[in-house]
Design a protein around this motif. Structure first.
Motif, short mmCIF file in Angstrom:
data_model
loop_
_atom_site.label_atom_id
_atom_site.label_comp_id
_atom_site.label_asym_id
_atom_site.label_seq_id
_atom_site.Cartn_x
_atom_site.Cartn_y
_atom_site.Cartn_z
N ARG A 17 0.91 -0.90 -0.13
CA ARG A 17 0.42 0.23 -0.33
C ARG A 17 1.29 1.35 -0.52
O ARG A 17 0.81 1.99 -0.51
CB ARG A 17 -0.78 -0.13 0.94
N ASP A 18 2.19 1.08 0.97
CA ASP A 18 2.45 2.44 0.99
C ASP A 18 3.74 2.71 0.33
O ASP A 18 3.75 3.39 -0.26
CB ASP A 18 2.96 2.24 2.23
N ALA A 19 4.54 1.30 -0.74
CA ALA A 19 4.99 2.07 -2.50
C ALA A 19 3.85 2.11 -3.20
O ALA A 19 4.04 2.82 -3.96
CB ALA A 19 5.38 0.35 -2.40
N PHE A 20 2.94 1.49 -3.25
CA PHE A 20 1.51 1.72 -4.62
C PHE A 20 1.12 3.57 -4.60
O PHE A 20 1.71 4.33 -5.33
CB PHE A 20 0.93 1.44 -4.37
N GLY A 21 1.57 3.58 -2.80
CA GLY A 21 0.66 5.20 -2.61
C GLY A 21 1.88 6.21 -3.05
O GLY A 21 1.53 7.46 -3.49
N ALA A 22 3.13 5.87 -2.92
CA ALA A 22 4.11 6.96 -3.31
C ALA A 22 4.78 6.53 -4.68
O ALA A 22 4.83 7.53 -5.24
CB ALA A 22 5.55 6.51 -2.01
N LYS A 23 4.92 5.60 -5.37
CA LYS A 23 5.61 5.28 -6.76
C LYS A 23 4.29 5.08 -7.75
O LYS A 23 4.62 4.65 -9.07
CB LYS A 23 6.44 4.09 -6.95
N GLY A 24 3.05 4.80 -7.30
CA GLY A 24 2.09 4.39 -8.13
C GLY A 24 2.63 2.45 -8.69
O GLY A 24 3.63 2.34 -8.23
N GLY A 27 5.07 2.16 -11.33
CA GLY A 27 6.28 2.51 -10.87
C GLY A 27 7.34 1.94 -9.41
O GLY A 27 8.83 1.91 -9.02
N THR A 28 6.19 0.63 -8.79
CA THR A 28 7.15 0.08 -7.60
C THR A 28 7.27 -1.74 -8.11
O THR A 28 6.58 -1.88 -9.24
CB THR A 28 5.82 -0.39 -6.62
N THR A 29 8.40 -1.81 -7.71
CA THR A 29 9.26 -3.44 -7.80
C THR A 29 8.45 -4.51 -7.20
O THR A 29 8.38 -3.83 -6.07
CB THR A 29 9.80 -3.53 -8.28
N ARG A 49 0.81 -14.64 -5.62
CA ARG A 49 1.23 -15.04 -6.96
C ARG A 49 1.96 -13.63 -7.40
O ARG A 49 3.08 -13.59 -8.24
CB ARG A 49 0.45 -15.89 -7.82
N THR A 50 1.34 -12.61 -7.94
CA THR A 50 1.85 -11.50 -8.66
C THR A 50 1.58 -9.74 -7.70
O THR A 50 0.50 -10.01 -6.60
CB THR A 50 0.76 -11.56 -9.87
N LYS A 51 2.20 -9.30 -8.45
CA LYS A 51 1.98 -7.45 -7.81
C LYS A 51 0.78 -7.15 -7.79
O LYS A 51 -0.01 -6.77 -7.00
CB LYS A 51 2.97 -6.90 -8.52
N GLU A 52 -0.44 -7.96 -8.76
CA GLU A 52 -1.72 -6.99 -9.19
C GLU A 52 -2.25 -7.63 -7.83
O GLU A 52 -3.47 -7.35 -7.15
CB GLU A 52 -1.69 -7.75 -9.95
N SER A 53 -1.95 -8.86 -7.48
CA SER A 53 -2.87 -9.54 -6.53
C SER A 53 -2.82 -8.88 -4.84
O SER A 53 -3.75 -8.97 -4.47
CB SER A 53 -2.22 -11.77 -6.28
#
Length: 196
Positions: A17-24, A27-29, A49-53
């Motif tokens: 959540r914090d990474a997606f909030g900061a980098k989108g 932009g997050t790995t 299994r995935t970043k999307e999940s």
């Protein structure tokens, strides 16, 4: 999402959540998320299994919590005016006190897989219908002077959701003040008789 995530899962979801909030999302790995959670990249895949999940789990939890809070706010009030005020106050408080989560669940929708997006869209529809129902009830009893319930619903929801985009805890406006102001604005938009 597991209704009672383990400590490791919670750490992972919070880090994502914090990474997606900061980098989108794009932009997050996965490596960024693993490092923030204090895990190895391989450990992330044990839970997701995935970043999307991960994004879907965050979005699902956020939308379900909003819908539950809005239903509780509506149930605790008697008239459409009281219901709308309580619901908007609740909705905006959620979008300020947990603004990082609110930004992720509202502004990273395009990154969801189609089947996950359909699930989230259904929850967003339920939220919209809840607000629309209160507006329709108020209009039917002349408590609201609302010529276009659908457009007013969209305008009120847009106002509430957008708070997460501009809210900054360093500003002078406290979440409660923003929530109260938003509730008053929503009632004006609805043409509440108390505001006419």
């Amino acid at each position: 999402m597991d209704p009672s995530p383990s400590a490791a899962q919670r750490r992972l979801l919070d880090a994502a959540r914090d990474a997606f909030g900061a980098k989108g999302f794009h932009g997050t790995t996965t490596r960024d998320i693993a490092a923030a959670a204090g895990m190895s990249p391989a450990a992330v895949y044990v839970h997701h299994r995935t970043k999307e999940s991960l994004l879907f789990a965050i979005s699902l939890g956020g939308h379900e919590a909003s819908l539950r809070a809005l239903r509780e706010a509506a149930a605790a009030a008697d008239t459409p005016t009281e219901q709308l005020g309580a619901m908007i106050r609740t909705f905006v408080l959620g979008h300020t006190t947990d603004h990082t989560l609110a930004r992720v669940v509202n502004y990273e929708l395009a990154a969801l897989a189609p089947e996950h997006r359909a699930t989230i869209d259904a929850l967003r529809h339920d939220i919209q219908q809840l607000i629309r129902g209160v507006l329709a009830d108020g209009a039917a009893t002349d408590e609201f002077d609302c010529a276009d319930v659908g457009m007013t619903t969209n305008a009120i929801m847009g106002m509430c959701i957008d708070v997460a985009r501009w809210y900054d805890e360093r500003d002078a406006w406290a979440p409660e003040r923003i929530a109260d102001h938003s509730a008053r604005m929503a009632l004006r938009m609805a043409g509440a008789s108390s505001g006419r």
